[in-house]
Design a protein around this motif. Sequence first.
Motif, PDB file in Angstrom:
ATOM      1  N   ALA A 195       0.960  -1.226  -0.086  1.00 50.96           N
ATOM      2  CA  ALA A 195      -0.026  -0.020  -0.072  1.00 50.96           C
ATOM      3  C   ALA A 195       0.843   1.302  -0.003  1.00 50.96           C
ATOM      4  CB  ALA A 195      -0.870  -0.007   1.359  1.00 50.96           C
ATOM      5  N   ARG A 196       0.416   2.303  -0.733  1.00 49.44           N
ATOM      6  CA  ARG A 196       1.296   3.494  -0.846  1.00 49.44           C
ATOM      7  C   ARG A 196       0.422   4.725  -1.291  1.00 49.44           C
ATOM      8  NH1 ARG A 196       6.128   2.213  -3.994  1.00 49.44           N
ATOM      9  NH2 ARG A 196       5.962   0.091  -3.422  1.00 49.44           N
ATOM     10  N   SER A 197       0.885   5.861  -0.696  1.00 49.22           N
ATOM     11  CA  SER A 197      -0.061   6.981  -1.073  1.00 49.22           C
ATOM     12  C   SER A 197       1.220   8.076  -1.340  1.00 49.22           C
ATOM     13  CB  SER A 197      -0.800   7.670   0.109  1.00 49.22           C
ATOM     14  OG  SER A 197      -0.215   8.156   1.079  1.00 49.22           O
ATOM     15  N   GLY A 198       0.968   9.169  -2.120  1.00 51.89           N
ATOM     16  CA  GLY A 198       1.977  10.117  -2.400  1.00 51.89           C
ATOM     17  C   GLY A 198       2.853   9.570  -3.322  1.00 51.89           C
ATOM     18  N   LEU A 199       2.587   8.636  -4.209  1.00 50.49           N
ATOM     19  CA  LEU A 199       3.774   7.918  -5.129  1.00 50.49           C
ATOM     20  C   LEU A 199       3.729   8.767  -6.561  1.00 50.49           C
ATOM     21  CD1 LEU A 199       1.927   4.960  -6.857  1.00 50.49           C
ATOM     22  CD2 LEU A 199       0.669   6.390  -4.990  1.00 50.49           C
ATOM     23  N   ALA A 200       4.528   8.310  -7.148  1.00 48.27           N
ATOM     24  CA  ALA A 200       4.642   9.019  -8.752  1.00 48.27           C
ATOM     25  C   ALA A 200       4.602   7.749  -9.401  1.00 48.27           C
ATOM     26  CB  ALA A 200       6.259   9.411  -8.952  1.00 48.27           C
ATOM     27  N   CYS A 201       4.103   7.933 -10.490  1.00 50.76           N
ATOM     28  CA  CYS A 201       3.631   6.952 -11.545  1.00 50.76           C
ATOM     29  C   CYS A 201       3.872   7.368 -13.057  1.00 50.76           C
ATOM     30  CB  CYS A 201       2.006   6.614 -11.469  1.00 50.76           C
ATOM     31  SG  CYS A 201       1.715   5.569 -10.241  1.00 50.76           S
ATOM     32  N   VAL A 202       4.568   6.503 -13.673  1.00 47.38           N
ATOM     33  CA  VAL A 202       4.928   6.695 -15.243  1.00 47.38           C
ATOM     34  C   VAL A 202       4.492   5.416 -15.996  1.00 47.38           C
ATOM     35  CG1 VAL A 202       6.596   8.351 -14.833  1.00 47.38           C
ATOM     36  CG2 VAL A 202       7.224   6.154 -15.042  1.00 47.38           C
ATOM     37  N   VAL A 203       4.363   5.384 -17.432  1.00 50.82           N
ATOM     38  CA  VAL A 203       4.251   4.365 -18.297  1.00 50.82           C
ATOM     39  C   VAL A 203       5.558   4.213 -18.952  1.00 50.82           C
ATOM     40  CG1 VAL A 203       3.038   3.272 -19.948  1.00 50.82           C
ATOM     41  CG2 VAL A 203       1.876   4.532 -18.321  1.00 50.82           C
ATOM     42  N   LEU A 204       6.207   3.142 -19.104  1.00 50.89           N
ATOM     43  CA  LEU A 204       7.479   2.813 -20.042  1.00 50.89           C
ATOM     44  C   LEU A 204       7.356   1.707 -20.728  1.00 50.89           C
ATOM     45  CD1 LEU A 204      10.292   3.644 -20.983  1.00 50.89           C
ATOM     46  CD2 LEU A 204      11.158   2.738 -18.778  1.00 50.89           C
ATOM     47  N   ALA A 213      14.426   7.049  -0.023  1.00 54.02           N
ATOM     48  CA  ALA A 213      12.933   6.994  -0.020  1.00 54.02           C
ATOM     49  C   ALA A 213      12.646   8.452  -0.522  1.00 54.02           C
ATOM     50  CB  ALA A 213      12.471   6.831   1.349  1.00 54.02           C
ATOM     51  N   ARG A 214      11.457   8.343  -1.457  1.00 55.05           N
ATOM     52  CA  ARG A 214      10.889   9.533  -1.804  1.00 55.05           C
ATOM     53  C   ARG A 214       9.158   9.820  -1.530  1.00 55.05           C
ATOM     54  NH1 ARG A 214      14.200  12.333  -5.176  1.00 55.05           N
ATOM     55  NH2 ARG A 214      16.301  11.199  -5.380  1.00 55.05           N
ATOM     56  N   TYR A 215       8.670  10.726  -0.971  1.00 55.26           N
ATOM     57  CA  TYR A 215       7.450  10.987  -0.890  1.00 55.26           C
ATOM     58  C   TYR A 215       7.009  12.289  -1.549  1.00 55.26           C
ATOM     59  CZ  TYR A 215       2.823  11.971   1.618  1.00 55.26           C
ATOM     60  OH  TYR A 215       1.643  12.137   2.016  1.00 55.26           O
ATOM     61  N   LEU A 216       5.938  12.246  -2.350  1.00 52.79           N
ATOM     62  CA  LEU A 216       5.424  13.446  -3.233  1.00 52.79           C
ATOM     63  C   LEU A 216       6.534  13.777  -4.135  1.00 52.79           C
ATOM     64  CD1 LEU A 216       3.589  15.432  -0.222  1.00 52.79           C
ATOM     65  CD2 LEU A 216       2.699  14.090  -1.973  1.00 52.79           C
ATOM     66  N   SER A 217       7.204  12.902  -4.964  1.00 54.95           N
ATOM     67  CA  SER A 217       8.136  13.234  -5.787  1.00 54.95           C
ATOM     68  C   SER A 217       7.340  13.137  -7.195  1.00 54.95           C
ATOM     69  CB  SER A 217       9.060  12.257  -5.855  1.00 54.95           C
ATOM     70  OG  SER A 217       8.650  10.647  -6.292  1.00 54.95           O
ATOM     71  N   SER A 218       8.190  13.735  -8.275  1.00 51.25           N
ATOM     72  CA  SER A 218       7.314  13.690  -9.496  1.00 51.25           C
ATOM     73  C   SER A 218       8.232  12.838 -10.353  1.00 51.25           C
ATOM     74  CB  SER A 218       7.458  15.159 -10.072  1.00 51.25           C
ATOM     75  OG  SER A 218       7.023  15.999  -9.095  1.00 51.25           O
ATOM     76  N   ALA A 219       7.452  12.420 -11.399  1.00 50.40           N
ATOM     77  CA  ALA A 219       8.279  11.542 -12.524  1.00 50.40           C
ATOM     78  C   ALA A 219       7.815  11.661 -13.814  1.00 50.40           C
ATOM     79  CB  ALA A 219       8.058  10.044 -11.808  1.00 50.40           C
ATOM     80  N   VAL A 235      13.357   6.429 -16.849  1.00 46.77           N
ATOM     81  CA  VAL A 235      12.272   7.240 -16.032  1.00 46.77           C
ATOM     82  C   VAL A 235      13.243   8.005 -15.101  1.00 46.77           C
ATOM     83  CG1 VAL A 235      10.818   6.618 -14.175  1.00 46.77           C
ATOM     84  CG2 VAL A 235      10.902   4.964 -15.776  1.00 46.77           C
ATOM     85  N   TYR A 236      12.834   9.213 -14.995  1.00 42.86           N
ATOM     86  CA  TYR A 236      13.542  10.247 -14.092  1.00 42.86           C
ATOM     87  C   TYR A 236      12.173  10.387 -12.897  1.00 42.86           C
ATOM     88  CZ  TYR A 236      16.778  11.199 -17.567  1.00 42.86           C
ATOM     89  OH  TYR A 236      18.013  11.227 -18.496  1.00 42.86           O
ATOM     90  N   VAL A 237      12.928  10.403 -11.687  1.00 35.07           N
ATOM     91  CA  VAL A 237      12.025  10.770 -10.579  1.00 35.07           C
ATOM     92  C   VAL A 237      12.805  12.009  -9.875  1.00 35.07           C
ATOM     93  CG1 VAL A 237      11.312  10.042  -8.267  1.00 35.07           C
ATOM     94  CG2 VAL A 237      11.551   8.479 -10.251  1.00 35.07           C
ATOM     95  N   ILE A 238      12.099  12.983  -9.617  1.00 34.03           N
ATOM     96  CA  ILE A 238      12.478  14.421  -9.461  1.00 34.03           C
ATOM     97  C   ILE A 238      11.974  14.838  -8.065  1.00 34.03           C
ATOM     98  CG2 ILE A 238      12.369  16.921 -10.133  1.00 34.03           C
ATOM     99  CD1 ILE A 238      11.855  15.639 -12.708  1.00 34.03           C
ATOM    100  N   GLY A 239      12.773  15.287  -6.880  1.00 33.77           N
ATOM    101  CA  GLY A 239      12.677  15.752  -5.745  1.00 33.77           C
ATOM    102  C   GLY A 239      11.918  14.759  -4.928  1.00 33.77           C
ATOM    103  N   VAL A 264      17.814  14.008  -8.469  1.00 34.24           N
ATOM    104  CA  VAL A 264      16.920  13.391  -9.693  1.00 34.24           C
ATOM    105  C   VAL A 264      17.515  11.894  -9.818  1.00 34.24           C
ATOM    106  CG1 VAL A 264      16.286  13.769 -11.897  1.00 34.24           C
ATOM    107  CG2 VAL A 264      16.497  15.758 -10.414  1.00 34.24           C
ATOM    108  N   GLU A 265      16.682  11.029  -9.708  1.00 37.78           N
ATOM    109  CA  GLU A 265      17.123   9.606  -9.965  1.00 37.78           C
ATOM    110  C   GLU A 265      16.887   9.171 -11.314  1.00 37.78           C
ATOM    111  OE1 GLU A 265      17.150   6.675  -6.832  1.00 37.78           O
ATOM    112  OE2 GLU A 265      16.538   8.272  -5.472  1.00 37.78           O
ATOM    113  N   VAL A 266      17.567   8.377 -11.833  1.00 36.51           N
ATOM    114  CA  VAL A 266      17.136   7.811 -13.335  1.00 36.51           C
ATOM    115  C   VAL A 266      16.946   6.350 -13.190  1.00 36.51           C
ATOM    116  CG1 VAL A 266      17.838   7.616 -15.672  1.00 36.51           C
ATOM    117  CG2 VAL A 266      18.313   9.809 -14.493  1.00 36.51           C
ATOM    118  N   TYR A 267      16.132   5.830 -13.810  1.00 37.40           N
ATOM    119  CA  TYR A 267      15.876   4.242 -14.078  1.00 37.40           C
ATOM    120  C   TYR A 267      16.158   3.628 -15.280  1.00 37.40           C
ATOM    121  CZ  TYR A 267      13.837  -0.397 -13.694  1.00 37.40           C
ATOM    122  OH  TYR A 267      13.817  -1.914 -13.780  1.00 37.40           O
TER     123      TYR A 267
END
Length: 153
Positions: A49-58, A97-103, A110-114, A125-128
């Motif tokens: 379970a998670r809230s405040g997550l970021a999501c993308v489609v790749l 660990a990141r809460y309320l990040s952007s992606a 995939v870039y995850v920001i802040g 900024v992390e890159v997958y």
Amino acid sequence: MDCVAMHTNSNSDSLYCIGGWDGSKQLSSCERYDVKSDVWNEIAPLNQARSGLACVVLDGNIYAIGGCGDDDQYLSTVERFDPGIGKWENIASLQHARYLSSACVVGNKVYVIGGTDEDENLKSVEVYDSTANVWTIDFEMEKPVFNATVVAI
């Protein structure tokens, strides 16, 4: 629900609502809306379970990234959903660990920001890399940011 990802293929156009917060707890539930048939259906729940997550489609897969878990701990875990199989799988975790990040997705990465962790708002900024299944810290922004919206053009 907390997070929406759009998946488009030749058979249907779908919106996905993933995880979230119901006012008392984090959610693992996920739903898919079929735009053509105007119908919502439950799909497999997240493994965590998670809230405040970021999501993308790749590459046709949905990624649920970070967020806040059941025990109110900020998460570094990442899950990937393959709509063809209908199952979530855990993949490599973020470096932080990141809460309320952007992606967003740029150039098949995939870039995850802040976001924010247990101690501070983040500049990193992390890159997958999905081929190597690895997250790396690519660069830092001048100022920390969380709960922002990002787009790739």
